[in-house]
Write an enzyme that holds these catalytic residues in place. Sequence first.
Site, mmCIF file in Angstrom:
data_model
loop_
_atom_site.group_PDB
_atom_site.id
_atom_site.type_symbol
_atom_site.label_atom_id
_atom_site.label_comp_id
_atom_site.label_asym_id
_atom_site.label_seq_id
_atom_site.Cartn_x
_atom_site.Cartn_y
_atom_site.Cartn_z
ATOM 1 N N ARG A 79 48.605 36.798 32.908
ATOM 2 C CA ARG A 79 50.059 36.778 32.990
ATOM 3 C C ARG A 79 50.580 35.357 33.210
ATOM 4 O O ARG A 79 49.871 34.477 33.680
ATOM 5 C CB ARG A 79 50.537 37.675 34.140
ATOM 6 C CG ARG A 79 50.355 39.153 33.885
ATOM 7 C CD ARG A 79 50.879 39.974 35.053
ATOM 8 N NE ARG A 79 50.145 39.690 36.289
ATOM 9 C CZ ARG A 79 50.597 38.940 37.274
ATOM 10 N NH1 ARG A 79 51.801 38.376 37.188
ATOM 11 N NH2 ARG A 79 49.876 38.725 38.354
ATOM 12 N N LYS A 222 53.070 45.140 33.335
ATOM 13 C CA LYS A 222 53.673 44.683 34.586
ATOM 14 C C LYS A 222 55.192 44.552 34.454
ATOM 15 O O LYS A 222 55.906 44.617 35.447
ATOM 16 C CB LYS A 222 53.058 43.352 35.020
ATOM 17 C CG LYS A 222 51.599 43.478 35.458
ATOM 18 C CD LYS A 222 51.412 44.528 36.560
ATOM 19 C CE LYS A 222 49.984 44.563 37.064
ATOM 20 N NZ LYS A 222 49.768 45.632 38.088
ATOM 21 N N HIS A 242 52.443 49.116 44.752
ATOM 22 C CA HIS A 242 51.320 48.535 44.015
ATOM 23 C C HIS A 242 50.049 48.990 44.728
ATOM 24 O O HIS A 242 49.535 48.316 45.607
ATOM 25 C CB HIS A 242 51.417 47.009 43.989
ATOM 26 C CG HIS A 242 50.398 46.371 43.092
ATOM 27 N ND1 HIS A 242 49.968 45.075 43.232
ATOM 28 C CD2 HIS A 242 49.730 46.857 42.014
ATOM 29 C CE1 HIS A 242 49.078 44.792 42.310
ATOM 30 N NE2 HIS A 242 48.917 45.863 41.549
ATOM 31 N N SER A 260 43.397 41.612 44.411
ATOM 32 C CA SER A 260 42.159 41.564 43.642
ATOM 33 C C SER A 260 40.971 41.211 44.544
ATOM 34 O O SER A 260 41.036 40.288 45.342
ATOM 35 C CB SER A 260 42.292 40.524 42.527
ATOM 36 O OG SER A 260 41.106 40.443 41.776
ATOM 37 N N LYS A 264 40.208 47.887 46.124
ATOM 38 C CA LYS A 264 41.201 48.944 45.869
ATOM 39 C C LYS A 264 40.692 49.969 44.851
ATOM 40 O O LYS A 264 40.778 51.178 45.079
ATOM 41 C CB LYS A 264 42.506 48.307 45.386
ATOM 42 C CG LYS A 264 43.640 49.301 45.160
ATOM 43 C CD LYS A 264 44.921 48.592 44.739
ATOM 44 C CE LYS A 264 44.764 47.889 43.415
ATOM 45 N NZ LYS A 264 46.052 47.390 42.871
ATOM 46 N N THR A 265 40.146 49.495 43.751
ATOM 47 C CA THR A 265 39.646 50.402 42.718
ATOM 48 C C THR A 265 38.363 51.083 43.164
ATOM 49 O O THR A 265 38.192 52.295 43.015
ATOM 50 C CB THR A 265 39.414 49.633 41.399
ATOM 51 O OG1 THR A 265 40.649 49.070 40.965
ATOM 52 C CG2 THR A 265 38.878 50.552 40.324
ATOM 53 N N ASP A 279 46.552 52.000 40.242
ATOM 54 C CA ASP A 279 47.288 50.737 40.361
ATOM 55 C C ASP A 279 48.772 50.859 40.692
ATOM 56 O O ASP A 279 49.293 50.046 41.444
ATOM 57 C CB ASP A 279 47.144 49.956 39.045
ATOM 58 C CG ASP A 279 47.543 48.494 39.186
ATOM 59 O OD1 ASP A 279 47.190 47.877 40.204
ATOM 60 O OD2 ASP A 279 48.215 47.975 38.286
ATOM 61 N N ARG A 344 39.331 42.398 30.515
ATOM 62 C CA ARG A 344 39.958 43.667 30.908
ATOM 63 C C ARG A 344 39.678 44.767 29.896
ATOM 64 O O ARG A 344 39.366 44.506 28.734
ATOM 65 C CB ARG A 344 41.480 43.491 31.001
ATOM 66 C CG ARG A 344 41.944 42.532 32.080
ATOM 67 C CD ARG A 344 42.187 43.249 33.376
ATOM 68 N NE ARG A 344 42.781 42.389 34.391
ATOM 69 C CZ ARG A 344 43.303 42.856 35.518
ATOM 70 N NH1 ARG A 344 43.301 44.151 35.774
ATOM 71 N NH2 ARG A 344 43.817 42.035 36.408
#
Length: 556
Positions: A79, A222, A242, A260, A264-265, A279, A344
């Site tokens: 991004r 996003k 988020h 990151s 979290k995942t 997410d 990704r």
Amino acid sequence: MAPPPPVNVTKLHPTGVEPTHTELEEELHEVAHIDYNRVQIQHNPSVASMYEDALVHESGSAISSTGALVASSGQKTGRSPKDKRVVDEPSSTENIWWGPVNKKLSENSWLINRERAIDYLNTRNRIYVIDAFAGWDPKYRIKVRVVCARAYHALFMRNMLIRPTAEELKNFGKPDFTIYNAGAFPANRYTSGMTSSTSVDINFKDMEMLILGTEYAGEMKKGIFTVMFYLMPVKHDVLTLHSSANEGKNGDVSVFFGLSGTGKTTLSADPNRLLIGDDEHCWSDNGVFNIEGGCYAKCIGLSAEKEPDIFNSIKFGSVLENVVFDPETRVVDYDDTTLTENTRCSYPIEYIPNAKVPCLTDNHPTNIILLTCDARGVIPPISKLTNEQVMYHFISGYTSKMAGTEEGVTEPQATFSACFGQPFLALHPMKYAQMLSDKISKHKANAWLLNTGWTGASATKGGKRCPLKYTRAILDAIHDGTLNKVPYETFEVFNLQVPKEVPGVPAEILNPANAWTGGRDEFVSEVKKLGSLFNENFETYKSGCTDQVIAAGPQV
């Protein structure tokens, strides 16, 4: 009067239902001057046809050995947050959190950029229109239209948004929000407000988004997230998060916030719990719902052993971005960072075996878990938070990055991102923090700060990362209610409540002071040093926060 429709162009939806293309074409001509006499419009095309178009017309496209579409996003492989702009217009300007995250763009410059994007799309032989939804709760979902020039972008957003049924597509009507992606064409750097050839612009009055000068697909994902961060709280009093979220067999919901590298995942992917999403979520009076219809997973270092669900989701219909693969076997090397470390993959959420589809629940969260990865080794592995501490740490959004190879950098770098998603916030962080606190109080949720980082010492001075088995044991104790029954002690400076015992976890690591391998003075110094960094970062937000929230920070 609109020009007549193009001749001999018949495109079928995968279901075999012939969409009303003429109405779509007339609408696009009316709202955006798309010349459908010149440009062939592919409306919600099949996955196979998007594969074909990408392979024929888009440089860098290929099919991986597992059947995923490999795509290149060109020069930009991530991004461009410094190029994100919001139109300064009367209906939204009083609500927007203006500053480095949301830069003002004049309505005149918006019109110039919009004309530039449309002109580019009108030069293409074909463009793609994806109509889909954002938000699984029918009461709050919005209709999103994506207009783009690349098949890769179209397939990406088909994966990331919620795919309509044939009946829903037939009755889709006019969208609530439209993205015009002309990312292969640069912005004019001499247009007022431009600082580069890249511009990602959002207009809350016209409910449109423009992309110029970047082909990174994540900008669209996003962008929709930013729109939801604005619409849901302002229009519906719904909190946008988020976060990842999962649900236990008894209907207990856990929400995980984290930047990151914090887990979290990994931690939300629990074989004993259903995945609501990885997410983006909203918390309404009805419960929790996922915003997206897919997942966007990092692929660096990916393996079947470490992340089997993600690894097995990379198949036909998935999109792999900027990965390196063997030109003969088409086997992807997930450890190769030649193109970017930000490799990704996007795929529909139903590719995850234990996904909860539809991705929503009428249960409210039982546990709110703020994740951090403290490489300094001074944050406790688990702490129970008061409401004020939740708001403080939520607004802070702390984690740390490892020291790099730059000369003179010898310790981990503190990283802060408000609400664990600062680049996507539309309103002041305190707005989201207050809504989170109110919902925690109303629904009697527990709140925790979970550190997946180092213990004993910093990562650069011999500390060891907390083993995943201990972190999972802590999570199990949260989910089964054990941590509501054990004794606690107060952790200095940060004033956190730390359990003295957790089943399956050595007691000596629960309080970092007990696990520290250096002297007492060194430990206190490190805690105060980190506390000072928290306070320094929080200066940015103090003007919009209450005295109670400010006081919940470290006392140095």
